[in-house]
Motif scaffolding. Structure first.
Motif, PDB file in Angstrom:
ATOM      1  N   GLN A   1       0.803  -1.223   0.000  1.00  0.00           N
ATOM      2  CA  GLN A   1       0.000   0.000   0.000  1.00  0.00           C
ATOM      3  C   GLN A   1       0.840   1.280   0.000  1.00  0.00           C
ATOM      4  OE1 GLN A   1      -2.912  -1.102  -0.967  1.00  0.00           O
ATOM      5  NE2 GLN A   1      -4.208  -0.429   0.709  1.00  0.00           N
TER       6      GLN A   1
ATOM      7  N   GLU B   1      -5.258   3.844 -10.597  1.00  0.00           N
ATOM      8  CA  GLU B   1      -6.418   3.056 -10.225  1.00  0.00           C
ATOM      9  C   GLU B   1      -7.695   3.797 -10.623  1.00  0.00           C
ATOM     10  OE1 GLU B   1      -8.331   0.457  -9.561  1.00  0.00           O
ATOM     11  OE2 GLU B   1      -6.848  -0.260  -8.119  1.00  0.00           O
TER      12      GLU B   1
ATOM     13  N   ARG C   1      -0.753   3.283  -9.248  1.00  0.00           N
ATOM     14  CA  ARG C   1      -0.545   1.846  -9.373  1.00  0.00           C
ATOM     15  C   ARG C   1       0.907   1.544  -9.752  1.00  0.00           C
ATOM     16  NH1 ARG C   1      -3.686  -1.926  -8.662  1.00  0.00           N
ATOM     17  NH2 ARG C   1      -2.668  -3.369 -10.115  1.00  0.00           N
TER      18      ARG C   1
ATOM     19  N   ARG D   1      -6.405  -6.120  -9.698  1.00  0.00           N
ATOM     20  CA  ARG D   1      -7.718  -6.255  -9.075  1.00  0.00           C
ATOM     21  C   ARG D   1      -8.313  -7.649  -9.317  1.00  0.00           C
ATOM     22  NH1 ARG D   1     -10.516  -3.220  -6.345  1.00  0.00           N
ATOM     23  NH2 ARG D   1      -9.001  -1.569  -6.721  1.00  0.00           N
ATOM     24  N   ARG D   2      -7.988  -8.268 -10.451  1.00  0.00           N
ATOM     25  CA  ARG D   2      -8.527  -9.594 -10.753  1.00  0.00           C
ATOM     26  C   ARG D   2      -8.047 -10.652  -9.758  1.00  0.00           C
ATOM     27  NH1 ARG D   2      -4.084 -11.819 -13.589  1.00  0.00           N
ATOM     28  NH2 ARG D   2      -2.685 -10.148 -14.261  1.00  0.00           N
ATOM     29  N   GLU D   3      -7.010 -10.336  -8.922  1.00  0.00           N
ATOM     30  CA  GLU D   3      -6.493 -11.327  -7.981  1.00  0.00           C
ATOM     31  C   GLU D   3      -6.473 -10.847  -6.526  1.00  0.00           C
ATOM     32  OE1 GLU D   3      -4.075 -14.477 -10.469  1.00  0.00           O
ATOM     33  OE2 GLU D   3      -2.763 -12.993  -9.546  1.00  0.00           O
ATOM     34  N   TYR D   4      -6.867  -9.607  -6.273  1.00  0.00           N
ATOM     35  CA  TYR D   4      -6.847  -9.104  -4.903  1.00  0.00           C
ATOM     36  C   TYR D   4      -7.573 -10.031  -3.933  1.00  0.00           C
ATOM     37  CZ  TYR D   4      -5.141  -4.316  -5.793  1.00  0.00           C
ATOM     38  OH  TYR D   4      -4.373  -3.221  -6.101  1.00  0.00           O
ATOM     39  N   SER D   5      -8.780 -10.448  -4.326  1.00  0.00           N
ATOM     40  CA  SER D   5      -9.618 -11.212  -3.402  1.00  0.00           C
ATOM     41  C   SER D   5      -9.432 -12.716  -3.521  1.00  0.00           C
ATOM     42  CB  SER D   5     -11.097 -10.864  -3.639  1.00  0.00           C
ATOM     43  OG  SER D   5     -11.461 -11.189  -4.975  1.00  0.00           O
TER      44      SER D   5
ATOM     45  N   ASP E   1      -7.176  -3.909  -1.343  1.00  0.00           N
ATOM     46  CA  ASP E   1      -7.688  -3.521  -2.652  1.00  0.00           C
ATOM     47  C   ASP E   1      -8.100  -2.058  -2.725  1.00  0.00           C
ATOM     48  OD1 ASP E   1      -9.940  -3.575  -1.102  1.00  0.00           O
ATOM     49  OD2 ASP E   1     -11.029  -5.026  -2.323  1.00  0.00           O
TER      50      ASP E   1
ATOM     51  N   MET F   1     -10.592  -0.507  -1.567  1.00  0.00           N
ATOM     52  CA  MET F   1     -12.011  -0.274  -1.834  1.00  0.00           C
ATOM     53  C   MET F   1     -12.621   0.894  -1.071  1.00  0.00           C
ATOM     54  SD  MET F   1     -13.214  -1.954  -4.298  1.00  0.00           S
ATOM     55  CE  MET F   1     -14.930  -1.531  -4.019  1.00  0.00           C
TER      56      MET F   1
END
Length: 304
Positions: free
Chosen positions: A104, A126, A132, A159-163, A257, A259
């Motif tokens: 971060q 982002e 980024r 973002r496709r793998e953050y979660s 992420d 959010m």
């Protein structure tokens, strides 16, 4: 449109060809995003499934001051819903750029002197305009095709793998943009890496291919209307990020992420799109809550 003084341009003809290539990414597109893990670098690692997605995306010009070009991406769904997507800033012969240095955390760092002449630094942001990654490289216009290749740099998880992933915490990346007949492409040479205080461990390489194909079969009117309504708001958000980054760097106090910042800025943008007002103080309150400014002595790093 102002242009750099002639004595600051390494090669005037190349400079104009570079600008034409960057501006050639403007327009309306059907986009395909494809990512595939390739070379396994860690014992016992198993490749994850390929990832494929797509969408309709328009790239809009935000700024063109000669040696600086800013492009904003906006996604439009089938039902006309608009999502502000990533942003790319291009700076000719930049002397410094931000780099993803820790969880971060982004710090300003000088671009190595030998890489500056004739180069363009691309910085990617982002959806909330948070930083980024950046890369520096030169455009190649040989054989009638324009291709820009970055040096290698660091970026956070996509973002496709953050979660989905907790087994790595950074990507080491080389990016390549090519302007082709009917559109442009973005290739990514990614290495998924675990960075710790004791060193680094690489897991796997990944190839990313984003294919932007021009289309006239999609109604991008909602995107243009959204941007016309909210561009003043997002300009103020960019200014707040720039002010804090310029102090030396930033650290986000959010989940990995980011959010909370995304949700807060998108809510404010939606208010503006409905005709409501959002004060500078309300924007600053988001940053005061979630964005820590790093002191210069902690943030500015010397040339590598």
């Amino acid at each position: 449109m102002p242009a750099p003084a002639s004595d600051t341009v390494a090669d005037t003809a190349a400079f104009e060809a570079d600008r034409k290539a960057i501006l050639g990414m403007l327009g309306e597109y059907r986009v395909q995003f494809d990512f595939r893990e390739t070379v396994i670098l860690a014992p016992a690692y198993e490749r994850k499934p390929d990832q494929h997605s797509g969408g309709n995306e328009v790239v809009i010009l935000v700024e063109d001051s000669g040696d600086r070009i800013v492009l904003q991406h906006l996604l439009v769904s089938r039902d006309g819903h608009v999502t502000k997507h990533w942003r790319q800033d291009w700076q000719y012969q930049a002397g410094e750029r931000f780099e993803f240095s820790d969880e971060q955390t982004w710090r300003l760092r000088a671009v190595p002197a030998e890489r500056i002449a004739g180069s363009w630094t691309q910085c990617v942001f982002e959806v909330s305009d948070a930083p980024r990654y950046c890369g520096t490289g030169r455009w190649n216009h040989r054989y009638g095709v324009s291709t820009w290749t970055s040096d290698r740099g660091w970026r956070p998880l996509p973002r496709r793998e953050y979660s989905k992933r907790e087994d790595y915490n950074a990507l080491n990346v080389e990016n390549r943009h090519t302007v082709v007949p009917g559109g442009w492409t973005h290739e990514q040479d990614n290495t998924k890496t675990v960075r710790t205080a004791d060193g680094m461990r690489t897991l796997v390489r990944e190839f990313g291919f984003n294919d932007y194909r021009r289309t006239d079969a999609v109604d991008f009117g909602p995107a243009y209307r959204y941007w016309e309504a909210t561009r003043g708001y997002w300009a103020r958000v960019r200014a707040e990020w720039n002010r804090r980054l310029a102090a030396g760097g930033v650290r986000l106090d959010t989940a990995v992420d980011g959010m909370p910042v995304i949700e807060a800025t998108f809510r404010q943008a939606d208010r503006v799109a409905r005709g409501e007002s959002v004060s500078d103080g309300e924007i600053a309150a988001i940053f005061d809550r979630y964005v820590q400014v790093l002191p210069p002595e902690d943030a500015r790093l010397g040339r590598r």
